[in-house]
Design a protein around this motif. Sequence first.
Motif, PDB file in Angstrom:
ATOM      1  N   TYR A  31       0.829  -1.203   0.000  1.00  0.00           N
ATOM      2  CA  TYR A  31       0.000   0.000   0.000  1.00  0.00           C
ATOM      3  C   TYR A  31       0.868   1.258   0.000  1.00  0.00           C
ATOM      4  O   TYR A  31       0.519   2.249  -0.629  1.00  0.00           O
ATOM      5  CB  TYR A  31      -0.959   0.004   1.193  1.00  0.00           C
ATOM      6  N   THR A  46      -3.158   8.421   1.186  1.00  0.00           N
ATOM      7  CA  THR A  46      -2.203   7.908   2.167  1.00  0.00           C
ATOM      8  C   THR A  46      -2.256   6.386   2.178  1.00  0.00           C
ATOM      9  O   THR A  46      -3.240   5.778   1.728  1.00  0.00           O
ATOM     10  CB  THR A  46      -2.523   8.419   3.584  1.00  0.00           C
ATOM     11  N   GLU A  47      -1.219   5.787   2.705  1.00  0.00           N
ATOM     12  CA  GLU A  47      -1.179   4.324   2.841  1.00  0.00           C
ATOM     13  C   GLU A  47      -2.383   3.843   3.648  1.00  0.00           C
ATOM     14  O   GLU A  47      -3.052   2.876   3.277  1.00  0.00           O
ATOM     15  CB  GLU A  47       0.129   3.905   3.515  1.00  0.00           C
ATOM     16  N   ARG A  48      -2.663   4.525   4.741  1.00  0.00           N
ATOM     17  CA  ARG A  48      -3.785   4.147   5.607  1.00  0.00           C
ATOM     18  C   ARG A  48      -5.118   4.272   4.867  1.00  0.00           C
ATOM     19  O   ARG A  48      -5.989   3.414   4.975  1.00  0.00           O
ATOM     20  CB  ARG A  48      -3.777   5.015   6.861  1.00  0.00           C
ATOM     21  N   ASN A  49      -5.286   5.362   4.128  1.00  0.00           N
ATOM     22  CA  ASN A  49      -6.517   5.570   3.376  1.00  0.00           C
ATOM     23  C   ASN A  49      -6.694   4.479   2.311  1.00  0.00           C
ATOM     24  O   ASN A  49      -7.805   3.986   2.106  1.00  0.00           O
ATOM     25  CB  ASN A  49      -6.528   6.959   2.735  1.00  0.00           C
ATOM     26  N   ASN A  51      -5.500   1.431   2.432  1.00  0.00           N
ATOM     27  CA  ASN A  51      -5.836   0.210   3.151  1.00  0.00           C
ATOM     28  C   ASN A  51      -7.325   0.190   3.496  1.00  0.00           C
ATOM     29  O   ASN A  51      -8.014  -0.809   3.234  1.00  0.00           O
ATOM     30  CB  ASN A  51      -4.984   0.099   4.416  1.00  0.00           C
ATOM     31  N   ASN A  52      -7.825   1.283   4.040  1.00  0.00           N
ATOM     32  CA  ASN A  52      -9.241   1.360   4.415  1.00  0.00           C
ATOM     33  C   ASN A  52     -10.155   1.264   3.204  1.00  0.00           C
ATOM     34  O   ASN A  52     -11.139   0.523   3.202  1.00  0.00           O
ATOM     35  CB  ASN A  52      -9.533   2.657   5.185  1.00  0.00           C
TER      36      ASN A  52
END
Length: 80
Positions: A31, A46-49, A51-52
């Motif tokens: 990601y 973002t990486e987190r976004n 992933n989600n």
Amino acid sequence: MARKDDPQTVEYETKAKNLLKSELKRKGVTYAQLAERLAAMDIHETERNLNNKISRGGFTAAFFLQCLAAIGTASLQLDG
């Protein structure tokens, strides 16, 4: 327009999510790397976004195609 809780909608969102995750794994792209590649295309996630968004499966066709382009997928096997 299909509702978010419609079983067919859920089924196809799951298929799209699994196709994208499979391509990322097949290409060995994380990601974090996907975020970098999308940024190079002037798409900022973002990486987190990522992933989600991918885990939920409820993303647009445009986002799906942008991700495939970013990881260098030219063709996709839909069944089998």
